[in-house]
Design a protein around this motif. Structure first.
Motif, PDB file in Angstrom:
ATOM      1  N   MET A   1       0.965  -1.091   0.036  1.00 52.21           N
ATOM      2  CA  MET A   1      -0.166  -0.027   0.174  1.00 52.21           C
ATOM      3  C   MET A   1       0.964   1.326  -0.090  1.00 52.21           C
ATOM      4  SD  MET A   1      -2.491  -0.626   2.951  1.00 52.21           S
ATOM      5  CE  MET A   1      -4.434  -0.352   2.177  1.00 52.21           C
ATOM      6  N   LYS A   2       0.381   2.464  -0.575  1.00 54.81           N
ATOM      7  CA  LYS A   2       1.087   3.592  -0.454  1.00 54.81           C
ATOM      8  C   LYS A   2       0.644   4.157   0.809  1.00 54.81           C
ATOM      9  CE  LYS A   2       1.548   4.471  -5.511  1.00 54.81           C
ATOM     10  NZ  LYS A   2       0.963   5.095  -6.558  1.00 54.81           N
ATOM     11  N   HIS A   3       1.573   5.269   1.241  1.00 52.54           N
ATOM     12  CA  HIS A   3       1.293   5.842   2.333  1.00 52.54           C
ATOM     13  C   HIS A   3      -0.202   6.413   2.461  1.00 52.54           C
ATOM     14  CE1 HIS A   3       5.486   5.778   3.168  1.00 52.54           C
ATOM     15  NE2 HIS A   3       5.799   6.432   2.286  1.00 52.54           N
ATOM     16  N   ARG A   4      -0.659   7.069   1.725  1.00 49.43           N
ATOM     17  CA  ARG A   4      -2.082   7.655   1.581  1.00 49.43           C
ATOM     18  C   ARG A   4      -3.216   6.561   1.700  1.00 49.43           C
ATOM     19  NH1 ARG A   4      -4.067  12.872  -1.063  1.00 49.43           N
ATOM     20  NH2 ARG A   4      -1.669  13.151  -1.290  1.00 49.43           N
ATOM     21  N   ILE A   7      -2.977   5.269   5.391  1.00 46.89           N
ATOM     22  CA  ILE A   7      -3.859   6.089   6.288  1.00 46.89           C
ATOM     23  C   ILE A   7      -5.425   5.992   6.131  1.00 46.89           C
ATOM     24  CG2 ILE A   7      -4.197   8.543   6.998  1.00 46.89           C
ATOM     25  CD1 ILE A   7      -0.959   8.727   6.641  1.00 46.89           C
ATOM     26  N   ALA A   8      -5.742   6.093   4.934  1.00 44.98           N
ATOM     27  CA  ALA A   8      -7.032   6.161   4.669  1.00 44.98           C
ATOM     28  C   ALA A   8      -7.742   4.798   4.847  1.00 44.98           C
ATOM     29  CB  ALA A   8      -7.364   6.189   2.931  1.00 44.98           C
ATOM     30  N   ALA A   9      -7.127   3.760   4.880  1.00 44.08           N
ATOM     31  CA  ALA A   9      -7.578   2.456   5.419  1.00 44.08           C
ATOM     32  C   ALA A   9      -7.918   2.556   6.829  1.00 44.08           C
ATOM     33  CB  ALA A   9      -6.640   1.310   4.855  1.00 44.08           C
ATOM     34  N   ALA A  10      -6.894   2.838   7.782  1.00 43.83           N
ATOM     35  CA  ALA A  10      -6.817   3.225   9.011  1.00 43.83           C
ATOM     36  C   ALA A  10      -7.988   3.687   9.352  1.00 43.83           C
ATOM     37  CB  ALA A  10      -5.491   3.485   9.383  1.00 43.83           C
ATOM     38  N   LEU A  11      -8.100   5.275   8.904  1.00 45.06           N
ATOM     39  CA  LEU A  11      -9.098   6.047   9.286  1.00 45.06           C
ATOM     40  C   LEU A  11     -10.492   5.409   9.043  1.00 45.06           C
ATOM     41  CD1 LEU A  11      -7.484   9.470   8.090  1.00 45.06           C
ATOM     42  CD2 LEU A  11      -7.950   8.601  10.457  1.00 45.06           C
ATOM     43  N   ALA A  16      -5.213  -2.482   7.212  1.00 45.97           N
ATOM     44  CA  ALA A  16      -3.952  -1.950   6.137  1.00 45.97           C
ATOM     45  C   ALA A  16      -2.813  -3.157   6.165  1.00 45.97           C
ATOM     46  CB  ALA A  16      -3.468  -0.671   6.705  1.00 45.97           C
ATOM     47  N   ASP A  17      -1.805  -2.973   5.320  1.00 43.94           N
ATOM     48  CA  ASP A  17      -0.847  -3.870   5.185  1.00 43.94           C
ATOM     49  C   ASP A  17      -0.097  -3.639   6.651  1.00 43.94           C
ATOM     50  OD1 ASP A  17       0.246  -1.391   4.553  1.00 43.94           O
ATOM     51  OD2 ASP A  17       1.719  -2.040   3.324  1.00 43.94           O
ATOM     52  N   GLY A  70      10.099   5.347   8.024  1.00 40.48           N
ATOM     53  CA  GLY A  70       9.094   4.689   7.336  1.00 40.48           C
ATOM     54  C   GLY A  70       7.801   5.412   7.671  1.00 40.48           C
ATOM     55  N   ALA A  71       7.529   6.791   7.879  1.00 43.32           N
ATOM     56  CA  ALA A  71       6.562   7.562   8.261  1.00 43.32           C
ATOM     57  C   ALA A  71       5.556   7.593   6.960  1.00 43.32           C
ATOM     58  CB  ALA A  71       6.865   8.938   8.596  1.00 43.32           C
ATOM     59  N   ASP A  72       4.188   7.442   7.295  1.00 43.64           N
ATOM     60  CA  ASP A  72       3.269   7.639   6.422  1.00 43.64           C
ATOM     61  C   ASP A  72       2.569   9.004   6.388  1.00 43.64           C
ATOM     62  OD1 ASP A  72       3.003   4.826   5.445  1.00 43.64           O
ATOM     63  OD2 ASP A  72       2.658   4.286   7.540  1.00 43.64           O
ATOM     64  N   ALA A  73       2.646   9.806   7.506  1.00 42.39           N
ATOM     65  CA  ALA A  73       1.901  11.144   7.498  1.00 42.39           C
ATOM     66  C   ALA A  73       3.188  12.232   7.462  1.00 42.39           C
ATOM     67  CB  ALA A  73       1.177  11.108   8.783  1.00 42.39           C
TER      68      ALA A  73
END
Length: 177
Positions: A1-4, A7-11, A16-17, A70-73
């Protein structure tokens, strides 16, 4: 998964992966300047340590550090246009907003003063954080006294030392990828 996507999956309460990682995308997930300098040293990352919140001594996390952990935000902050050199309490280098008026007193306390000279925050000698010492409603007993303090609240969360605008913020958002 890409970062965005992560985060969208978690929200959206979807799996998420992996758990999304956030370091410094908000003040709540920020890192104190001294710890940030130590993290950068451990990671072998250079760059500037810019302290945008002196009450908590929160550093703006740079892209190489975000990549290393490895930050996503990503942080998207309204900032000062200019910074000035400063030294953190452990002696390590940092920068603070150029318009911020920090004064070292004879007893080694540090104080932040508003444009009118009112001391708003103090960092006692030996401490690493600034405490708010100006409480505009402390003695207010009438609606008129509360109304008179309104200018203090208009700049409460967006200090005059942060002179970027919402247009600047929008431009930064467009530059993110």
């Amino acid at each position: 998964m890409k970062h965005r996507e992560r985060i969208a999956a978690a929200l959206d309460h979807r799996e998420a992966d992996r758990v999304p990682v956030d370091l410094g995308a908000s003040e709540s997930s920020g890192i104190m300047g001294i710890a940030y300098n130590r993290l950068k040293q451990r990671l072998g990352v250079g760059g500037r340590t810019q302290i945008y919140d002196l009450s908590q001594m929160i550093a703006k996390v740079e892209r190489p550090v975000l990549d290393a952990v490895g930050a996503d935000a990503m942080p998207l902050l309204i900032e000062p246009r200019e910074w000035k050199p400063w030294e953190l309490q452990d002696g390590s280098p940092a920068e603070i907003p150029a318009k911020l008026n920090v004064v070292r007193r004879d007893n080694a306390d540090l104080e932040i003063a508003a444009d009118d000279g009112t001391v708003t925050s103090r960092c006692p000698a030996g401490s690493v954080y600034f405490d708010g010492v100006y409480h505009p409603l402390a003695d207010a007993t009438t609606v008129e006294e509360i109304d008179a303090a309104q200018p203090d609240f208009e700049s409460f969360d967006w200090s005059s030392c942060f002179d970027e605008t919402y247009d600047d913020l929008a431009a930064k958002a467009r530059d993110l990828h």
